[in-house]
Design a protein around this motif. Structure first.
Motif, PDB file in Angstrom:
ATOM      1  N   ILE A 135      17.823  -2.715 -15.443  1.00 57.01           N
ATOM      2  CA  ILE A 135      18.382  -1.578 -16.188  1.00 57.01           C
ATOM      3  C   ILE A 135      19.868  -1.745 -16.512  1.00 57.01           C
ATOM      4  N   PRO A 136      20.715  -2.125 -15.538  1.00 57.83           N
ATOM      5  CA  PRO A 136      22.135  -2.296 -15.895  1.00 57.83           C
ATOM      6  C   PRO A 136      22.309  -3.352 -16.980  1.00 57.83           C
ATOM      7  N   PHE A 137      21.484  -4.387 -16.922  1.00 56.89           N
ATOM      8  CA  PHE A 137      21.565  -5.437 -17.923  1.00 56.89           C
ATOM      9  C   PHE A 137      21.272  -4.863 -19.311  1.00 56.89           C
ATOM     10  N   VAL A 138      20.177  -4.113 -19.404  1.00 58.18           N
ATOM     11  CA  VAL A 138      19.771  -3.564 -20.700  1.00 58.18           C
ATOM     12  C   VAL A 138      20.811  -2.581 -21.227  1.00 58.18           C
ATOM     13  N   LEU A 139      21.295  -1.689 -20.352  1.00 55.34           N
ATOM     14  CA  LEU A 139      22.247  -0.691 -20.830  1.00 55.34           C
ATOM     15  C   LEU A 139      23.561  -1.312 -21.264  1.00 55.34           C
ATOM     16  N   CYS A 140      24.003  -2.334 -20.553  1.00 53.39           N
ATOM     17  CA  CYS A 140      25.249  -2.986 -20.963  1.00 53.39           C
ATOM     18  C   CYS A 140      25.044  -3.761 -22.251  1.00 53.39           C
ATOM     19  N   LEU A 141      23.850  -4.287 -22.415  1.00 52.52           N
ATOM     20  CA  LEU A 141      23.546  -5.005 -23.645  1.00 52.52           C
ATOM     21  C   LEU A 141      23.645  -4.051 -24.843  1.00 52.52           C
ATOM     22  N   VAL A 142      23.139  -2.823 -24.640  1.00 51.55           N
ATOM     23  CA  VAL A 142      23.136  -1.849 -25.729  1.00 51.55           C
ATOM     24  C   VAL A 142      24.517  -1.229 -25.914  1.00 51.55           C
ATOM     25  N   LEU A 143      25.117  -0.833 -24.801  1.00 50.95           N
ATOM     26  CA  LEU A 143      26.394  -0.127 -24.893  1.00 50.95           C
ATOM     27  C   LEU A 143      27.572  -1.088 -25.000  1.00 50.95           C
ATOM     28  N   GLY A 144      27.354  -2.362 -24.681  1.00 55.59           N
ATOM     29  CA  GLY A 144      28.443  -3.336 -24.695  1.00 55.59           C
ATOM     30  C   GLY A 144      29.262  -3.338 -25.978  1.00 55.59           C
ATOM     31  N   PRO A 145      28.605  -3.552 -27.122  1.00 54.23           N
ATOM     32  CA  PRO A 145      29.373  -3.591 -28.362  1.00 54.23           C
ATOM     33  C   PRO A 145      30.111  -2.282 -28.617  1.00 54.23           C
ATOM     34  N   LYS A 146      29.467  -1.161 -28.270  1.00 54.99           N
ATOM     35  CA  LYS A 146      30.102   0.149 -28.479  1.00 54.99           C
ATOM     36  C   LYS A 146      31.323   0.302 -27.576  1.00 54.99           C
TER      37      LYS A 146
END
Lengths: 339, 505
Positions: B433-444
């Motif tokens: 989950i942390p991986f996925v959320l950072c992947l999504v929110l990272g660019p933002k």
């Protein structure tokens, strides 16, 4: 029970096959038959949009695709290949796909003139394109927060002359559409571009939101992109950069009326092919597009997405692009946009 | 008032035959994938997203939303009939659902779960209609610094809530962040981490990575486990009786409200609210000894709570563009693929589309109730699909899906690579989950941070100088403490109830 199960599954599989069958381009190997230009188009044509769905280029491309499918009786489908500021899709259409006239790039300033001007060693140049025709253009507009102290474009310019370091403006990347618009305007009023601050934005709605919330002073985008927030009174448009006032905002003056001459940056979209594409195909496209631009239904479609038809034939379009490229390159060198 | 008008107009848009068909299809597909063992809402949306891209934006989003809440409904079926929670948020449902099924009252449990989910869904939607426009109006005040601190809070809480150690979560989060940085940089316009390879220039497509991590990983896991289908409990009658309904009424209401209000907070997932609801029901019950031996209240509360949480999560998603959970993160990606940017401007620029989608969610919930009650037997049958059929189908749809997003073969390779990664993460117990959320929110996050510094000419103090941003930071500290407490509790409960660590979703 097994029967129920297997029928449910076969139905599901069938659905998937159907769905995927109609969702994609088929890269058949071009047979000798297809090479015959006079029978063109003999199969599906792909309009490559190097941006995400829903943007200006995409909406214009869909209107074109719809018209051509009817006109030629072959499916003309829009494929979005976003990423890398439009360069990924452009590379695909101009360099990776076959130059057989079945893959067309829906081009725009940012993937052509601005990209080339902003980069000292671009991977794509105007020479990689065979420009066919220009389709539509969008008018650039300057917008500030609705309750900002500026009530005219002139007031804003005077304030910027005095406080260049206080000006923040939003742009999609340092060599984006907004950056060239702002650079040209600042150049004309003698303000050092480097003193102002660019704030990166993810697109027009992001820029508009930042201006409406008072986080950034100025947004420079096309009138159509700023329309909804201006309509709801969250931002105000100070001026539009076109010869005539915009039909969307008849009360907003043009930059010329405000006393600014020689501002030329505008948004356009047009079609181009890979270098080796046969000339006959290009002629066929150009004549069809010329007809399309007079089609009432098509003009209505463009109006819906707030763009104006602005047809140029292959020769004039190529000239216009090269002229724009040269002036943008000068601008980019002067302001330090070029990297 | 304006929003009610829009909503009514939205209803008239949804009630055309084609749109209704889309909503029915979405709900059906969602329920189907939710019922299949091992696939939860996240993988359901990731796999099926590409199939919807041939539709118009409004229809596509309606279908995605349908798949999302459909799969939430479907998750309870396996929990009750087979004692297999599809994801952590269904664990509380198994506690009393399975005992009820063993007593031959599976139908009653499934019925109450469906009715509870329906009522909670509607309550959540009413909240969405009331709050989302208000928040969207206020959201304009959120500039880059505020967004950055808000996301920081969300991530911190989430890291703490994954059911694994904080250190592991942070490492995985940073890894996700790293993957998200690949491609053209937002402020420089220069390619990063591309190692001279043109294909990587455009960055990794988030959807392909997620399809890999969730769907392809699932296939690999299945291959290893040699899954045999488990016989589920028989269903005698599919309807709860009057007595059951009377007992369930209050738990459903309590669960809905609790799930909704906590669900608005960034970083509070359905897992937390469903456990809280279960424990709350046990506390207020006159006969707590019944819990764990087939108390219908123990199904009604948690099932309502997790559905209300999923509706509540739409508020920050639509108004701020911030997803509270992985399935919502994929919905966010779906919106972007359709050229819609969730956030304060969405309600201005595409208000009709948003309200049409919200209206479709009301209709979809009704459709799900109708689908679920009489067809429960059929759904239960689906749990018997042998893996030999399921695995190849998932793999096929995944590969097609990964290709369709950007029409590129490179993305398929990415999906398969991350499928292998996901399998290894699972094997060595690293949280996804942390991986996925950072992947999504990272660019933002990256862009908000850079924009903040562009606005302040490089002064980092901007995050403390702006009132909203400072408030958020203080709130972050406070929530951090609360979430650590909540977390300890939920972790302990999961280990108590299942005897193993489980990742939250």
């Amino acid at each position: 029970m097994r029967k129920v199960l297997s029928s449910v599954f076969s139905a599901l599989l069938l659905l998937m096959v159907i769905l995927t069958g109609c969702s994609n381009d088929t890269k058949e190997t071009a047979s000798v038959e297809d090479k015959k230009v006079n029978s063109y188009p003999a199969r599906q044509i792909e309009l490559v949009v190097p941006f995400a769905a829903g943007g200006g280029v995409d909406l214009a491309a869909r209107a074109v695709g719809e018209y051509l499918s009817k006109e030629w009786g072959q499916p003309v489908v829009v494929t979005n290949k976003p990423g890398g500021g439009g360069i990924i899709g452009a590379q695909y259409a101009l360099k990776e796909a076959k130059a057989d006239g079945y893959t067309v790039l829906v081009n725009n300033n940012s993937t052509s003139t601005m990209y080339e001007a902003g980069n000292s060693n671009p991977t794509l140049t105007a020479k990689d394109n065979k420009f066919v025709s220009r389709i539509a253009e969008g008018t650039l507009a300057y917008a500030v927060k609705s309750d900002s102290q500026f009530n005219s474009f002139k007031e804003l310019s005077d304030w910027v002359k005095k406080n260049p370091e206080k000006l923040t403006w939003a742009s999609v990347g340092p060599a984006g559409f907004s950056a060239f618009g702002v650079a040209e305007w600042l150049d004309s009023i003698g303000v050092d571009y480097k003193k102002t601050s660019m704030v990166s934005s993810e697109g027009s709605s992001d820029s508009a939101a930042k201006v409406a919330g008072g986080h950034v002073v100025l947004a420079v985008h096309t009138v159509g992109e700023l329309y909804s927030l201006a309509e709801s009174g969250k931002i105000k448009i100070l001026a539009v950069q076109s010869a005539k006032r915009s039909p969307l905002f008849p009360e907003v003056p043009t930059v010329e009326e405000e006393g600014f001459k020689g501002l030329t940056v505008k948004w356009w979209t047009g079609l181009s092919f890979a270098k080796g594409t046969p000339d006959e195909i290009i002629k066929k496209w150009d004549s069809t597009i010329a007809k399309m631009e007079k089609d009432e239904q098509f003009v209505k479609e463009l109006e819906k997405v707030k763009l104006q038809p602005s047809y140029l034939n292959a020769e004039e379009f190529t000239k216009a692009v090269n002229k724009e490229k040269d002036s943008f390159t000068k601008l980019a060198e002067k302001t330090g946009i070029r990297k | 008032m304006e929003s009610i008008m829009y909503l009514l107009h939205g209803f008239s848009e949804v009630l055309t035959p084609f749109n209704l068909l889309i909503v029915v299809m979405g709900s059906l597909l969602g329920t189907l994938v939710g019922v299949l063992p091992g696939l939860g809402p996240t993988s359901a949306i990731a796999i099926l997203l590409p199939l919807t891209t041939i539709l118009e934006p409004a229809q596509g989003i309606m279908m995605m939303a349908g798949i999302y809440y459909g799969s939430m409904y479907g998750g309870s079926t396996t929990a009750i009939l087979m004692n297999i929670p599809g994801e952590a948020s269904s664990v509380p449902t198994t506690l009393d659902g399975y005992p009820l099924a063993k007593m031959g009252r599976a139908g009653a449990a499934l019925g109450v779960a469906a009715i509870g989910s329906f009522i909670a869904g509607i309550i959540g939607l009413i909240g969405l209609v009331l709050f989302a426009p208000i928040l969207a109006d206020q959201a304009l005040k959120f500039g880059p610094p505020e967004y950055f601190t808000l996301m920081l809070i969300a991530l911190f809480i989430l890291f703490n809530l994954t059911g694994f150690s904080l250190v592991k979560s942070i490492i995985m989060g940073l890894f996700g962040f790293l993957i998200s940085l690949v491609g053209i940089g937002i402020s420089s316009g220069m390619p990063r981490f591309d190692f001279g390879v043109d294909a990587i220039n455009g960055g990794f497509e988030m959807i392909s990575v997620i399809i890999g991590l969730f769907a392809i990983t699932e296939v690999l896991k299945g291959l290893e486990e040699k899954r045999v289908s488990i016989n589920h409990q028989r269903i005698k009658n599919a309807y709860p009786n009057k007595e059951d309904m009377k007992k369930s009424f209050s738990p459903i209401l309590r669960g809905s409200l609790l799930g909704f209000f906590l669900g608005i907070l960034p970083g509070v997932s359905a897992t937390i609210t469903s456990f809280l609801s279960y424990d709350l029901e046990r506390k207020v019950s006159k006969s707590p000894e019944k819990f764990g031996n087939g108390a219908i209240e123990g199904v009604a509360g948690p099932e309502s709570a997790n559905n209300a949480t999923s509706s509540g999560g739409f508020i920050p998603l639509l108004a701020l563009g911030i997803p509270a959970s992985p399935p919502l993160a994929i919905l966010l990606a779906a919106l972007m693929i359709y050229g819609l940017t969730p956030g304060p401007v969405l309600f201005e620029q595409n208000s009709q589309l948003v309200w049409t989608v919200i209206a479709s969610m009301f209709i979809g919930n009704i459709i799900l109730l109708i689908l679920n009650l009489p067809l429960i037997g059929l759904w239960a049958k689906l749990t018997e699909v042998p893996f030999g059929i399921l695995g190849p189908v998932i793999l096929m749809v995944s590969v097609i899906g990964a290709y369709t997003v950007r029409n590129s073969m490179f993305d398929v390779v990415v999906a398969i690579t991350f499928g292998i990664f996901g399998y290894l993460f699972h094997k060595f117990q690293w949280p996804l989950i942390p991986f996925v959320l950072c992947l999504v929110l990272g660019p933002k996050m990256e862009s908000s941070f850079i924009q903040s510094l562009e606005i302040s000419s490089g002064n980092v103090l901007i995050f403390f100088q702006r009132p909203i941003s400072l408030t958020l930071l203080l709130l972050a500290g406070f929530l951090m403490i609360i979430s650590i407490m909540l977390m300890k509790r939920t972790k302990k409960r999961i280990i108590q109830e299942t005897g193993e660590q489980m990742e939250f979703s």
